[in-house]
Write a protein that holds these residues in place. Sequence first.
Motif, short mmCIF file in Angstrom:
data_model
loop_
_atom_site.label_atom_id
_atom_site.label_comp_id
_atom_site.label_asym_id
_atom_site.label_seq_id
_atom_site.Cartn_x
_atom_site.Cartn_y
_atom_site.Cartn_z
N ILE A 38 93.63 -47.14 87.75
CA ILE A 38 92.71 -48.12 88.50
C ILE A 38 92.91 -48.13 90.07
O ILE A 38 91.88 -48.16 90.80
N VAL A 39 93.97 -48.62 90.27
CA VAL A 39 94.57 -48.69 91.70
C VAL A 39 94.00 -47.51 92.64
O VAL A 39 93.40 -47.69 93.60
N ALA A 40 94.59 -46.31 91.89
CA ALA A 40 94.10 -45.16 92.83
C ALA A 40 92.48 -44.98 92.87
O ALA A 40 92.07 -44.71 93.95
N GLY A 41 91.88 -45.38 91.84
CA GLY A 41 90.38 -45.10 91.80
C GLY A 41 89.80 -45.99 92.95
O GLY A 41 88.88 -45.77 93.53
N ILE A 42 90.23 -47.30 93.01
CA ILE A 42 89.77 -48.23 93.72
C ILE A 42 90.04 -47.70 95.42
O ILE A 42 89.35 -47.81 96.33
N ALA A 43 91.23 -47.28 95.51
CA ALA A 43 91.68 -46.78 96.84
C ALA A 43 90.75 -45.66 97.44
O ALA A 43 90.24 -45.47 98.54
N LEU A 44 90.49 -44.44 96.45
CA LEU A 44 89.73 -43.59 96.79
C LEU A 44 88.27 -43.85 97.08
O LEU A 44 87.68 -43.38 98.12
N GLY A 45 87.78 -45.03 96.36
CA GLY A 45 86.33 -45.42 96.46
C GLY A 45 86.13 -46.03 97.88
O GLY A 45 84.94 -45.57 98.29
N PHE A 46 87.10 -46.48 98.46
CA PHE A 46 86.84 -47.19 99.80
C PHE A 46 87.10 -46.01 100.79
O PHE A 46 86.64 -46.16 101.95
N ILE A 47 88.21 -45.21 100.49
CA ILE A 47 88.74 -44.24 101.57
C ILE A 47 87.64 -42.98 101.70
O ILE A 47 87.43 -42.57 102.78
N ALA A 48 87.52 -42.55 100.64
CA ALA A 48 86.44 -41.24 100.54
C ALA A 48 85.49 -41.45 99.46
O ALA A 48 85.42 -40.82 98.48
N PRO A 49 84.54 -42.44 99.68
CA PRO A 49 83.23 -42.78 98.92
C PRO A 49 82.49 -41.66 98.29
O PRO A 49 82.51 -41.40 96.94
N LYS A 50 82.29 -40.56 99.03
CA LYS A 50 81.72 -39.29 98.57
C LYS A 50 82.41 -38.61 97.59
O LYS A 50 82.00 -38.00 96.37
N LEU A 51 83.68 -38.37 98.01
CA LEU A 51 84.70 -37.76 96.82
C LEU A 51 84.68 -38.60 95.58
O LEU A 51 84.88 -37.94 94.40
N ALA A 52 84.84 -39.92 95.76
CA ALA A 52 84.96 -40.82 94.75
C ALA A 52 83.86 -40.79 93.82
O ALA A 52 84.08 -40.84 92.62
N VAL A 53 82.80 -40.51 94.28
CA VAL A 53 81.57 -40.36 93.32
C VAL A 53 81.65 -39.23 92.55
O VAL A 53 81.31 -39.11 91.30
N ASP A 54 82.11 -37.85 93.11
CA ASP A 54 82.37 -36.78 92.02
C ASP A 54 83.43 -37.06 90.98
O ASP A 54 83.29 -36.11 90.32
N MET A 55 84.28 -38.08 91.34
CA MET A 55 85.22 -38.39 90.10
C MET A 55 84.60 -38.88 88.92
O MET A 55 85.19 -39.10 87.98
N LYS A 56 83.31 -39.31 88.75
CA LYS A 56 82.60 -39.62 87.77
C LYS A 56 82.75 -38.87 86.48
O LYS A 56 82.72 -39.21 85.41
N ILE A 57 82.90 -37.38 86.67
CA ILE A 57 83.00 -36.69 85.59
C ILE A 57 84.21 -36.90 84.88
O ILE A 57 84.59 -36.78 83.41
N LEU A 58 85.33 -37.30 85.54
CA LEU A 58 86.54 -37.93 84.57
C LEU A 58 86.48 -38.75 83.81
O LEU A 58 86.71 -38.74 82.64
#
Length: 448
Positions: A38-58
Amino acid sequence: MAFHTDTANHSSPHAPSAAARKRPPLYARLGVQIVVGIVAGIALGFIAPKLAVDMKILGDIFLRLIKMIVAPLVFLNVVLGIAAAGDLKNVGRIGLRALIYFEIVSTIALAFSMVIANLSNVGVGMHLTQNAADAAAAHAQYGKAAPVSLEHFMLTLFPDNFVGAFANGSLLQVLVISIGFGAAVLMLTREQRSSVEHALTRMSEVFFKFVDVIMKFAPLGAFGSIAFAIGSSGMSAVIALGYLLIVMYLTLAFFVVVVLGIVLRLYGFNVFRFLRYFKDEIFLLFATASSESALPRLFEKLERLGCSRQSTGLVLPTGYAFNLDGTAVYMSLCVMFVANAYGVPLSLHQQLGLLVLMLVTSKGAATVSGGTFIVFAATVTASGMLPIEGLPILFGINRFTSQAVAICNSIGNSVATLVIAKSSGEFDEHAARDEYQRVFGARPGKVI
């Protein structure tokens, strides 16, 4: 009544003591891994939003794995629960108590949250106006959520295809099949019933092992789901509708801690210790925003906590269709939010009418693809009182509301299972005390 002991039982006298069990290292515990995800996901969401959106598949893959296992697991547990009850009279006794409890608690949740919605004035001050173009677009997207009539609801209960109910993931239809199949098992001779029960029990054990395998991917699923939620909307949606979110989270927390806490206390349980016991499942629910994600683990943990196979197998899956406390709170608050946002005055008579409507439509949350939000859309459509173009606004924060709603739904059904088990004489208090001692390392007092 004798308890079924084929499943793993940590309270067995032959099981090693708490002291003898070596606790796994911190990094190897599922709850810790999920929190890290959860913490890693929140961090990625703010740091690299475009990459974070691609993580939806997981997150999507993990939820697919969970949904794949839910229908057969519900079927096996309901059938084994009915078979363990011994006769249909005992099944009816447990089922009737469960349904009465569901209706009482669901009504309290709806009425309580409607009062909170009126007092808090959610949506007031937005001054939204109905626009013909917006209304047409909203009808095109959400208008397919047809009003839920009693006839339609009754029809959806009965499948026209045995395999189709499982393929579609229709929980209510799977329940109907399971009850009918369980009744058929009880009609067999003792020898025939014994062999069928043995086979189904072994299948159930295999599916629970399969759940253990799937849960290995829970941290990745949590990471992907949270990363997508933050990366796709950031904090703008939360800020825009922050007041509604705050009111909803506080209302759901109050309902769990106070309302369900009083219920638990009446039956000898402490709500905070109860929540601690299910902390891993709560983290998982928060990350995935899906009530289904914790269902397989709840089956296991409630049995270890002393609830009999028959009560767990009957009450828990039925509650997922008929006892959605979090959904009830969500619907009351959002109905008033839309009304206040668009300046639609609702009299006390109209609000009571909406309560009755929601008491029916909320029961369909398990049968409609899309869950709570689509059922809410059906309620708005059916009411004829509220502007349907308000739905996309709420859909913008659906991810954040779903997290709290899923937790409340699951905890509410866990409490319901415990209450019905104790009131029906289907609860092993010694097993509960042993399980708490194993988990918390201390012998509980009078209140478990």
